[in-house]
Design a protein around this motif. Sequence first.
Motif, mmCIF file in Angstrom:
data_model
loop_
_atom_site.group_PDB
_atom_site.id
_atom_site.type_symbol
_atom_site.label_atom_id
_atom_site.label_comp_id
_atom_site.label_asym_id
_atom_site.label_seq_id
_atom_site.Cartn_x
_atom_site.Cartn_y
_atom_site.Cartn_z
ATOM 1 N N SER A 17 1.404 13.486 -14.660
ATOM 2 C CA SER A 17 2.087 13.012 -13.465
ATOM 3 C C SER A 17 1.086 12.592 -12.394
ATOM 4 C CB SER A 17 2.989 14.111 -12.891
ATOM 5 O OG SER A 17 3.993 14.488 -13.807
ATOM 6 N N ARG A 66 11.733 8.263 -15.314
ATOM 7 C CA ARG A 66 10.380 8.847 -15.244
ATOM 8 C C ARG A 66 9.796 8.771 -13.831
ATOM 9 N NH1 ARG A 66 6.295 6.503 -17.915
ATOM 10 N NH2 ARG A 66 7.196 4.402 -17.823
ATOM 11 N N ASN A 83 6.206 10.570 -13.416
ATOM 12 C CA ASN A 83 6.152 11.617 -14.426
ATOM 13 C C ASN A 83 6.157 11.014 -15.821
ATOM 14 O OD1 ASN A 83 6.327 13.587 -12.354
ATOM 15 N ND2 ASN A 83 8.560 13.495 -12.408
ATOM 16 N N SER A 84 5.782 11.817 -16.798
ATOM 17 C CA SER A 84 5.768 11.384 -18.202
ATOM 18 C C SER A 84 5.041 10.050 -18.353
ATOM 19 C CB SER A 84 7.203 11.274 -18.731
ATOM 20 O OG SER A 84 7.880 12.506 -18.615
ATOM 21 N N LYS A 86 2.694 6.998 -19.366
ATOM 22 C CA LYS A 86 2.328 6.407 -20.657
ATOM 23 C C LYS A 86 1.126 5.484 -20.467
ATOM 24 C CE LYS A 86 7.236 6.214 -21.943
ATOM 25 N NZ LYS A 86 8.337 5.315 -22.379
#
Length: 115
Positions: A17, A66, A83-84, A86
């Motif tokens: 995050s 996200r 968040n999360s 990639k």
Amino acid sequence: QVQLVESGGGLVQPGGSLRLSCVASGSIFSTYAVGWYRQAPGKQRELVAAIPSAGITNYANSVKGRFTISRDNALSTVVLQMNSLKPEDTAVYYCNAYRRPFNYWGQGTQVTVSS
């Protein structure tokens, strides 16, 4: 005239995050639509999330669920909670403030998602 200063970028591992902040100065912040855009190498700048001066937020499909955008008019601040994360979220992230006919940008902050 509106000045925008971003902070909070950096390097994070996939799944991690980051929280981006943008502080505005110089005009009546609450009357502007504000948002975050990003630009990856070799790609066009794209909308990530935006909040109008009044109304509902808008998110790119790729970040829905996200990322969360929020604004605090008393502090003239807009925050993007990510968040999360990639690897495909890697880009320079820009804060934007818009009120016709004015359109202002911050200097950008680098977000790199990599293991």
